[in-house]
Design an enzyme around this catalytic site. Structure first.
Site, mmCIF file in Angstrom:
data_model
loop_
_atom_site.group_PDB
_atom_site.id
_atom_site.type_symbol
_atom_site.label_atom_id
_atom_site.label_comp_id
_atom_site.label_asym_id
_atom_site.label_seq_id
_atom_site.Cartn_x
_atom_site.Cartn_y
_atom_site.Cartn_z
ATOM 1 N N SER A 12 1.154 -1.389 0.127
ATOM 2 C CA SER A 12 -0.067 -0.079 0.316
ATOM 3 C C SER A 12 0.501 1.263 0.127
ATOM 4 C CB SER A 12 -0.542 0.165 1.228
ATOM 5 O OG SER A 12 -1.964 -0.787 0.960
ATOM 6 N N VAL A 42 0.998 -3.412 3.563
ATOM 7 C CA VAL A 42 1.095 -4.949 4.707
ATOM 8 C C VAL A 42 2.756 -5.678 4.302
ATOM 9 C CG1 VAL A 42 -1.372 -5.038 5.006
ATOM 10 C CG2 VAL A 42 -0.139 -6.181 2.805
ATOM 11 N N TYR A 98 -3.158 -2.559 -10.308
ATOM 12 C CA TYR A 98 -3.608 -2.109 -8.887
ATOM 13 C C TYR A 98 -2.943 -3.663 -7.961
ATOM 14 C CZ TYR A 98 -4.696 -2.050 -4.000
ATOM 15 O OH TYR A 98 -4.857 -2.350 -2.634
ATOM 16 N N TYR A 121 -5.224 3.706 7.611
ATOM 17 C CA TYR A 121 -6.239 3.347 8.042
ATOM 18 C C TYR A 121 -6.720 3.730 9.041
ATOM 19 C CZ TYR A 121 -3.654 0.577 4.839
ATOM 20 O OH TYR A 121 -3.022 -0.093 3.786
ATOM 21 N N LYS A 144 0.305 3.315 -3.091
ATOM 22 C CA LYS A 144 -0.590 4.073 -2.928
ATOM 23 C C LYS A 144 -0.311 5.363 -3.455
ATOM 24 C CE LYS A 144 -3.793 0.853 -1.729
ATOM 25 N NZ LYS A 144 -4.073 0.103 -0.117
#
Lengths: 312, 312, 312, 312
Positions: free
Chosen positions: A64, A261, A191, A243, A67
């Site tokens: 992530s 992660v 993705y 998150y 991102k």
């Protein structure tokens, strides 16, 4: 100023020996194979000095953390049109939650939860082949790191695609509302691959330098994004980068940061440093346990929290 | 540095003339009587200089801005035991939402939404009469402002109590889970009164000085909270200070801040300034429309966002 | 007993002339082409008499009415193992909601909402090709109706598949939790095709006779399901057959029934009649507006509600 | 017909000896004192015959079973205006959930969950003193049972009021939306007292006779409600009478029924019987474990399910 070199090496020694290391992500089979023993750290300061320790040279799956770079690429390509698709608010829920999407007509809360990142990737892939979409993200990361060897780990990408049902659910759900406009499979393919990009702490810290420096790459002098946009991306990283543990991270560490992660975290001390840490064991919310601890010690000792008065 | 005095006065002129002023809160009858024409601003810099403009001397209902002072009082009295009762995460929902409480066993997400603030107030009132509880908050605010005349507006407190059913629902719900331990009516009584405290922008900016200055009141030299705690309260204000518009505020303005439905906002530029703005018209999320705009212009021009690199 | 033949013909006359006819489903393009002017009704009583009126012979897309037959097929094949995958409770939410799935670990509330039906279809398709799965449902329906000509409308199936993103989201989400075990695409393919089966009111009423008659087909004498199972399927149809309008339907009509967005409803008066109605215009909850009104008038006049005392 | 007398006595013998008896409600302290050893059953058939066994003569706290009588009283007083305040749909959530209220603007799903029953009670108490409101419910129950000695258990009422924070939350929440119009405390006072009404199985079965008999009390011949209304109340009991286990109860037992956390259940076999069972141990959803089992055996053996074809 504290002795940064000594501090970085101290932190690494202590955390390499830590016994409570969290739990390695197991929902992507390929990630589950990584040993929890790893710990790496790289700190690049405003003057360009690099301090590294531990496994700072070993590549891991950035997951992530990608991102952030996908957002930069989408903003470069589409400008503020990106915000028509995703919001800027903390989600208050887990990284892969779908509830918020139903309550808010398919619009993801921010670009750093899975749904939001998939929507961002869809914009990047718009009007391109999946291969071109992925290459544009990779090209950005290589340029930022000054390292053309960075690539994705195909086994991880494959593993994610084969088990990525919740992401497929998010993508299909958003497609029903038009948040995603392209073919779902193509968007998911980009993705899953962007998540599987492999980088070392050193490469990642280099890739983050422009966010420390008002949008400008301090080595090349190139303006990657405007100072305004760099500031805003930092704001998003602080409010949404971890998150549903983003508030706790801001409280404890006080730096804009994005976790993955795979156990990596990219953290920015604006005007001071770009920092990457890596340790595969995760907290229950999915953030690197030792990585967070390392950043806490570093930010505390260096007084780098953005909430400190002596940032003057 | 930009000419702060001129800037403050410019901002006030422009916003006093603005036509789109948002909507005055109408769910508390007494607040609905306030004219949307008001605009006030007070900026106190690290060196103690005060710049004020517009209605900076006129008292208004601070409402949820009081949650910052209540948190300080509860932390002083109970230390980190406060965090056993409330979390530190953005809620992702409206200020008066009860859904999150049911999903998370009666534990509010953070001390700056209504539920969390009521839980904090309950701790303050623990083992005291409601009157003593309220006085302890008032005493703190008077000490921080250096102004013994600050008091609550009894008509507003009464109006809130008479219509505060959603807050009563939150309090009763938390009482069922033990998040609140004291008598619900007593806790609510303190809560409604603390929300009804009336202050001017000047008084409010003074009360916020310790958060700009690492926990120390720059006038008296008194340590109100530890530097660590000041930094953390700033972090909470940034991630949770504007309800479900906190992300947007961080994105646009980039300062720790707490808003209230009376139209006031207290914002902190760590090491730089304590700022209070007031304009009663609200955005749909319940934050002062012109107040936010004023802070955006101020933070942008002064480069005060905590996410700027040149905070160096 | 009232004159059933006259009643059926009266109801049809009145409803064919009705002006407020609801809204034809438009989220499946092929269904949106159907004229709202249609109205059909077929009533088959315990002695085998058939009363039909209006467009009772015209085929329409049975859509979710197929969920009843899919459930029968899955129970026949897997017995009570079906209930390991889906629950028996009204969902309290819309037919295509995904929130409940996240709150309850991917287990759908009942077999008559989309998620539950997809899980049931997955069981039917288990260890078979998609074609075999579909054929087993079609074969059951043909056997129950005594009509080998019943088939699916390929254009509708194709239209559903091309736009079925929310169903794809549900299927992928359940696959992540193991509620669905087979390949998502194959399961969805069977599901979209079963929904596209086209039947007339007459055929549908015939197919429902076994539920009126304790599980036995009154023509062939074949036991389709046990009396116990017939009773229980009727119970599920009553509590869950109309999505989040099931309570209202039980309140107004009082018969076990299953609706579909094609505008068809199959209703059972146990021991009395199997009834099919069709009118394409829908209520906001997605149930046939005139179909519901027809059943209300029929059940009221015939005193067929299962909640009447004189069922004696 | 099976030998009902023998069956009732058999069921009582077996269940009195059962070892898995569920858990007595402990959130109301006074209820927690009741021994789980109790089991009582009373069955009154259409011809007026009464069969009782076990502790059928011992009074217990009817709790939520009172919601049926409160609904009858509110409908008698206000007619269909009741449905402006509460819906008719299964809630899909626990008896004391508040989430649905926030998602649906303070309107409870049905009159048999706590929120809905409080709204119904508020209508009963409208324009009256709390004492008059309560007396009207008691008077109805006494009239239906033909027993003027029925009264509330003041210790239980007091215990509920002292711990009823979740109900207070529901009431305050609805008051904020106008679903409740009267003073919250007065409404809650009536509600807590009506829940504390104590009745034996025999009294309860008698009170339910009118629902078996189309709204008419078979002893006095008095029309308590219209046949239409009796049928509709039965429908509501079937779809909503067991909270989020209503679907399972319909599936297993197939009778309109309302349960209470005191361990009582009132069940109606329309045209056949009015049945009351009592055993204090509860299922996780809050329904009497052995009471449900007794009704299952009774309905199965007598073929009383409303979903059976041979109700003819």
């Amino acid at each position: 100023m504290a002795d940064l070199a000594g501090l970085v090496s101290d932190i690494a020694s202590r955390l390499q020996a830590a016994t409570d290391r969290g739990r390695v992500a197991d929902y992507i089979p390929e990630l589950a194979k990584v040993s929890p023993r790893h710990f790496g750290i790289a700190v690049i300061t405003a003057d360009g000095t690099e301090h590294v320790a531990g496994d700072a040279g070993e590549a891991f799956s950035i997951q992530s953390v990608s991102k952030v770079f996908a957002l930069v690429e989408a903003l470069s390509r589409h400008g503020n049109r990106v915000w028509d698709r995703v919001g800027k608010e903390p989600s208050g829920s887990a990284f892969n939650s779908i509830i918020q999407l139903e309550l808010e007509q398919g619009r993801p809360r921010n670009p750093f939860i899975n749904a939001g990142a998939i929507a961002v990737t869809d914009l990047i892939a718009e009007g391109r082949s999946p291969g071109e979409g992925l290459q544009s993200i990779l090209a950005l990361i290589r340029r930022l790191s000054g390292d053309e060897t960075i690539d994705l780990d195909a086994a991880v990408a494959w593993s994610e695609a084969a088990t990525g049902y919740r992401n497929a659910a998010l993508a299909n759900y958003m497609r029903a509302f038009g948040t995603i406009a392209g073919p779902v499979d193509a968007t998911l393919s980009v993705y899953f691959q962007q998540c599987a990009i492999a980088m070392s702490c050193r490469q990642l810290a280099r890739a983050g330098r422009f966010l420390m420096a008002g949008g400008v790459c301090p080595v090349s002098g190139e303006a990657i994004v405007s100072p305004e946009r760099a500031r805003r991306i930092n704001a998003l990283m602080l409010t949404c980068g971890h998150y549903d543990a983003s508030g706790e991270f801001a409280f404890q560490v006080g730096l804009p940061a994005k976790s993955g992660v795979g156990g990596g975290i990219l953290a920015i001390a604006p005007g001071r440093a770009s920092i990457a840490v890596w340790s595969p064991g995760l907290s229950p919310q999915g953030n690197s346990l030792l990585g967070t601890r390392a950043l806490e010690q570093l930010a505390h000792t260096m007084r780098w929290s953005v909430f400190n008065p002596d940032i003057l």
